[in-house]
Design a protein around this motif. Structure first.
Motif, PDB file in Angstrom:
ATOM      1  N   LYS A  44       2.447   4.389 -22.007  1.00 14.88           N
ATOM      2  CA  LYS A  44       1.456   3.312 -21.880  1.00 14.88           C
ATOM      3  C   LYS A  44       0.893   3.250 -20.457  1.00 14.88           C
ATOM      4  O   LYS A  44       1.650   3.180 -19.491  1.00 14.88           O
ATOM      5  CB  LYS A  44       2.106   1.967 -22.224  1.00 14.88           C
ATOM      6  CG  LYS A  44       1.166   0.771 -22.026  1.00 14.88           C
ATOM      7  CD  LYS A  44       1.938  -0.526 -21.993  1.00 14.88           C
ATOM      8  CE  LYS A  44       1.047  -1.710 -21.604  1.00 14.88           C
ATOM      9  NZ  LYS A  44       0.479  -1.597 -20.244  1.00 14.88           N
ATOM     10  N   PRO A  45      -0.441   3.241 -20.321  1.00 11.77           N
ATOM     11  CA  PRO A  45      -1.026   3.063 -18.983  1.00 11.77           C
ATOM     12  C   PRO A  45      -0.891   1.615 -18.500  1.00 11.77           C
ATOM     13  O   PRO A  45      -0.783   0.682 -19.315  1.00 11.77           O
ATOM     14  CB  PRO A  45      -2.501   3.419 -19.189  1.00 11.77           C
ATOM     15  CG  PRO A  45      -2.618   3.964 -20.576  1.00 11.77           C
ATOM     16  CD  PRO A  45      -1.464   3.441 -21.353  1.00 11.77           C
ATOM     17  N   ALA A  46      -0.918   1.422 -17.211  1.00 15.24           N
ATOM     18  CA  ALA A  46      -0.968   0.073 -16.653  1.00 15.24           C
ATOM     19  C   ALA A  46      -2.337  -0.539 -16.912  1.00 15.24           C
ATOM     20  O   ALA A  46      -3.338   0.168 -17.026  1.00 15.24           O
ATOM     21  CB  ALA A  46      -0.688   0.118 -15.157  1.00 15.24           C
ATOM     22  N   GLY A  47      -2.387  -1.866 -17.023  1.00 14.88           N
ATOM     23  CA  GLY A  47      -3.658  -2.571 -17.089  1.00 14.88           C
ATOM     24  C   GLY A  47      -4.260  -2.698 -18.468  1.00 14.88           C
ATOM     25  O   GLY A  47      -5.394  -3.172 -18.593  1.00 14.88           O
ATOM     26  N   ALA A  49      11.119  -0.164 -10.070  1.00 19.42           N
ATOM     27  CA  ALA A  49      10.441  -1.311  -9.466  1.00 19.42           C
ATOM     28  C   ALA A  49      10.502  -1.195  -7.952  1.00 19.42           C
ATOM     29  O   ALA A  49      11.524  -0.779  -7.393  1.00 19.42           O
ATOM     30  CB  ALA A  49      11.087  -2.619  -9.916  1.00 19.42           C
ATOM     31  N   VAL A  50       9.402  -1.575  -7.294  1.00 19.72           N
ATOM     32  CA  VAL A  50       9.382  -1.711  -5.838  1.00 19.72           C
ATOM     33  C   VAL A  50       9.409  -3.200  -5.525  1.00 19.72           C
ATOM     34  O   VAL A  50       8.547  -3.954  -5.997  1.00 19.72           O
ATOM     35  CB  VAL A  50       8.133  -1.061  -5.219  1.00 19.72           C
ATOM     36  CG1 VAL A  50       8.106  -1.287  -3.698  1.00 19.72           C
ATOM     37  CG2 VAL A  50       8.104   0.437  -5.524  1.00 19.72           C
ATOM     38  N   VAL A  51      10.398  -3.624  -4.746  1.00 14.34           N
ATOM     39  CA  VAL A  51      10.573  -5.048  -4.449  1.00 14.34           C
ATOM     40  C   VAL A  51      10.573  -5.280  -2.952  1.00 14.34           C
ATOM     41  O   VAL A  51      10.854  -4.369  -2.157  1.00 14.34           O
ATOM     42  CB  VAL A  51      11.882  -5.589  -5.065  1.00 14.34           C
ATOM     43  CG1 VAL A  51      11.905  -5.361  -6.574  1.00 14.34           C
ATOM     44  CG2 VAL A  51      13.113  -4.961  -4.416  1.00 14.34           C
ATOM     45  N   ARG A  52      10.252  -6.509  -2.574  1.00 15.00           N
ATOM     46  CA  ARG A  52      10.325  -6.882  -1.165  1.00 15.00           C
ATOM     47  C   ARG A  52      11.783  -7.123  -0.797  1.00 15.00           C
ATOM     48  O   ARG A  52      12.589  -7.598  -1.593  1.00 15.00           O
ATOM     49  CB  ARG A  52       9.477  -8.122  -0.881  1.00 15.00           C
ATOM     50  CG  ARG A  52       9.924  -9.368  -1.611  1.00 15.00           C
ATOM     51  CD  ARG A  52       9.062 -10.567  -1.260  1.00 15.00           C
ATOM     52  NE  ARG A  52       9.279 -11.033   0.089  1.00 15.00           N
ATOM     53  CZ  ARG A  52      10.135 -12.002   0.415  1.00 15.00           C
ATOM     54  NH1 ARG A  52      10.870 -12.604  -0.512  1.00 15.00           N
ATOM     55  NH2 ARG A  52      10.251 -12.378   1.665  1.00 15.00           N
ATOM     56  N   GLY A  53      12.111  -6.786   0.447  1.00 13.59           N
ATOM     57  CA  GLY A  53      13.477  -6.980   0.916  1.00 13.59           C
ATOM     58  C   GLY A  53      14.400  -5.856   0.486  1.00 13.59           C
ATOM     59  O   GLY A  53      13.995  -4.903  -0.179  1.00 13.59           O
ATOM     60  N   ILE A  62       8.537  -8.399  -7.067  1.00 16.15           N
ATOM     61  CA  ILE A  62       8.027  -7.056  -7.314  1.00 16.15           C
ATOM     62  C   ILE A  62       6.629  -6.935  -6.705  1.00 16.15           C
ATOM     63  O   ILE A  62       5.781  -7.805  -6.893  1.00 16.15           O
ATOM     64  CB  ILE A  62       8.000  -6.753  -8.819  1.00 16.15           C
ATOM     65  CG1 ILE A  62       9.434  -6.793  -9.376  1.00 16.15           C
ATOM     66  CG2 ILE A  62       7.372  -5.380  -9.085  1.00 16.15           C
ATOM     67  CD1 ILE A  62       9.519  -6.555 -10.863  1.00 16.15           C
ATOM     68  N   VAL A  63       6.404  -5.854  -5.985  1.00 15.27           N
ATOM     69  CA  VAL A  63       5.115  -5.625  -5.336  1.00 15.27           C
ATOM     70  C   VAL A  63       4.028  -5.460  -6.401  1.00 15.27           C
ATOM     71  O   VAL A  63       4.214  -4.760  -7.402  1.00 15.27           O
ATOM     72  CB  VAL A  63       5.173  -4.380  -4.434  1.00 15.27           C
ATOM     73  CG1 VAL A  63       3.786  -4.013  -3.930  1.00 15.27           C
ATOM     74  CG2 VAL A  63       6.133  -4.607  -3.269  1.00 15.27           C
ATOM     75  N   GLY A  64       2.891  -6.128  -6.180  1.00 16.04           N
ATOM     76  CA  GLY A  64       1.768  -6.052  -7.097  1.00 16.04           C
ATOM     77  C   GLY A  64       1.785  -7.088  -8.195  1.00 16.04           C
ATOM     78  O   GLY A  64       0.854  -7.140  -9.002  1.00 16.04           O
ATOM     79  N   ASP A  65       2.820  -7.924  -8.236  1.00 15.51           N
ATOM     80  CA  ASP A  65       2.899  -8.955  -9.272  1.00 15.51           C
ATOM     81  C   ASP A  65       2.024 -10.140  -8.854  1.00 15.51           C
ATOM     82  O   ASP A  65       2.352 -10.865  -7.927  1.00 15.51           O
ATOM     83  CB  ASP A  65       4.351  -9.405  -9.448  1.00 15.51           C
ATOM     84  CG  ASP A  65       4.550 -10.290 -10.667  1.00 15.51           C
ATOM     85  OD1 ASP A  65       3.561 -10.864 -11.169  1.00 15.51           O
ATOM     86  OD2 ASP A  65       5.699 -10.402 -11.137  1.00 15.51           O
ATOM     87  N   THR A  66       0.910 -10.319  -9.556  1.00 16.52           N
ATOM     88  CA  THR A  66      -0.030 -11.382  -9.191  1.00 16.52           C
ATOM     89  C   THR A  66       0.339 -12.719  -9.815  1.00 16.52           C
ATOM     90  O   THR A  66      -0.288 -13.736  -9.504  1.00 16.52           O
ATOM     91  CB  THR A  66      -1.460 -10.997  -9.615  1.00 16.52           C
ATOM     92  OG1 THR A  66      -1.487 -10.759 -11.026  1.00 16.52           O
ATOM     93  CG2 THR A  66      -1.923  -9.746  -8.881  1.00 16.52           C
ATOM     94  N   THR A  67       1.337 -12.736 -10.696  1.00 19.91           N
ATOM     95  CA  THR A  67       1.771 -13.982 -11.335  1.00 19.91           C
ATOM     96  C   THR A  67       3.023 -14.549 -10.690  1.00 19.91           C
ATOM     97  O   THR A  67       3.087 -15.735 -10.364  1.00 19.91           O
ATOM     98  CB  THR A  67       2.033 -13.753 -12.836  1.00 19.91           C
ATOM     99  OG1 THR A  67       0.856 -13.232 -13.444  1.00 19.91           O
ATOM    100  CG2 THR A  67       2.431 -15.055 -13.525  1.00 19.91           C
ATOM    101  N   LEU A 112       0.761  -3.489 -10.384  1.00 22.91           N
ATOM    102  CA  LEU A 112       2.165  -3.894 -10.397  1.00 22.91           C
ATOM    103  C   LEU A 112       3.041  -2.647 -10.334  1.00 22.91           C
ATOM    104  O   LEU A 112       2.902  -1.736 -11.157  1.00 22.91           O
ATOM    105  CB  LEU A 112       2.451  -4.669 -11.687  1.00 22.91           C
ATOM    106  CG  LEU A 112       3.903  -5.056 -11.951  1.00 22.91           C
ATOM    107  CD1 LEU A 112       4.339  -6.165 -11.009  1.00 22.91           C
ATOM    108  CD2 LEU A 112       4.081  -5.493 -13.403  1.00 22.91           C
ATOM    109  N   LEU A 113       3.956  -2.615  -9.395  1.00 22.12           N
ATOM    110  CA  LEU A 113       4.843  -1.453  -9.253  1.00 22.12           C
ATOM    111  C   LEU A 113       6.103  -1.661 -10.088  1.00 22.12           C
ATOM    112  O   LEU A 113       7.227  -1.808  -9.574  1.00 22.12           O
ATOM    113  CB  LEU A 113       5.152  -1.189  -7.788  1.00 22.12           C
ATOM    114  CG  LEU A 113       3.950  -0.661  -6.990  1.00 22.12           C
ATOM    115  CD1 LEU A 113       4.323  -0.426  -5.528  1.00 22.12           C
ATOM    116  CD2 LEU A 113       3.388   0.616  -7.605  1.00 22.12           C
ATOM    117  N   LEU A 114       5.871  -1.696 -11.409  1.00 17.33           N
ATOM    118  CA  LEU A 114       6.938  -1.797 -12.400  1.00 17.33           C
ATOM    119  C   LEU A 114       6.603  -0.808 -13.512  1.00 17.33           C
ATOM    120  O   LEU A 114       5.527  -0.868 -14.103  1.00 17.33           O
ATOM    121  CB  LEU A 114       7.039  -3.216 -12.959  1.00 17.33           C
ATOM    122  CG  LEU A 114       8.123  -3.454 -14.014  1.00 17.33           C
ATOM    123  CD1 LEU A 114       9.518  -3.239 -13.415  1.00 17.33           C
ATOM    124  CD2 LEU A 114       8.007  -4.861 -14.588  1.00 17.33           C
TER     125      LEU A 114
END
Length: 238
Positions: free
Chosen positions: A21-24, A93-97, A171-176, A195-197
């Motif tokens: 599945k593609p993103a978006g 997933a890419v996360v902060r911290g 998660i980086v790119g999560d706008t919600t 979203l980097l998931l």
């Protein structure tokens, strides 16, 4: 209007289809997404003849392995495996911290309405890589990020995204559920606008004969750009 591109199929037989599945793009029409003209299930129906039944779901913003049954019987078997937690789902997933090297988030979640009864929800993770960027933001002169291999035990609505937001490792790119400042940093410095998931791997028993199945989906161009910018390489899929 040009027809949307065909989906990449990771596996096909008379019982099931495994889609990259593609993103978006939303998986199907739903009250949870806006009125689109393009859905994964509609694209797939143009590629695969006969009945198709979604065995599980991915968020619109999430890419990766998506399981689709080709009969009611196959759908029922896969549904039982999911209910019995016999399907192993692994996400990148890419996360902060910098979370600990491994751990579990055990935090009950509500349903899609984000209201009402909370139900048990558990998410396990394993840290694959870390980086500290010399980019000043807010009161910190450097920014830390980590690459995780995430395995949800349950399948609540947006569970992974909500759990890591709860743990302050958004998660980086999560706008919600994410952090706008970190999302902007990745857009400005790495050109990453998603979203980097990513649903990386899926393991389950074939619905017809029970043989062990293991499918993986490659990361897309924007993931590759992010990994290169952060100096990370993915481990081999096992």
């Amino acid at each position: 209007m040009n027809a949307p591109p065909e989906l990449d199929l990771l596996y096909v037989d008379e019982h099931l289809v495994v889609v990259d599945k593609p993103a978006g793009i939303a998986v199907h029409r739903s009250n949870l997404v806006g009125a689109d003209d393009d859905y994964v299930i509609d694209r797939l129906r143009r590629q695969i003849e006969g009945p198709l039944h979604l065995a599980h779901r991915l968020d619109r913003a999430t890419s990766g392995v998506l399981l689709v049954a080709r009969s009611v019987e196959a759908a029922a078997d896969l549904g039982r495996q999911l209910m019995d937690r016999k399907v192993d789902k692994s996400y990148l997933a890419v996360v902060r911290g910098w979370p600990a090297e491994s751990g579990t988030i055990d935090h009950p979640l509500t349903g899609a309405s984000l209201k009402g009864e909370r139900k048990p929800a558990r998410t396990n993770w394993r840290r694959l890589a870390t980086v500290e960027l010399p980019i000043e933001m807010g009161r910190y002169p450097q920014q830390r990020y980590a690459l995780l291999d995430v395995e949800p035990e349950t399948g609540r609505y947006q569970q992974i995204r909500r759990h890591f937001a709860h743990a302050s490792h958004h998660i980086v790119g999560d706008t919600t559920h994410g952090r706008g400042d970190h999302n902007r940093l990745f857009r400005m410095h790495y050109g990453v606008h998603r979203l980097l998931l990513h649903a990386w791997r899926l393991r389950f028993a074939h619905p017809a004969d029970g043989r062990a199945m293991g499918l993986s989906a490659p990361v897309d161009a924007m993931w590759i750009k992010a990994l290169a910018g952060l100096g990370w390489t993915l481990p081999a899929v096992t």
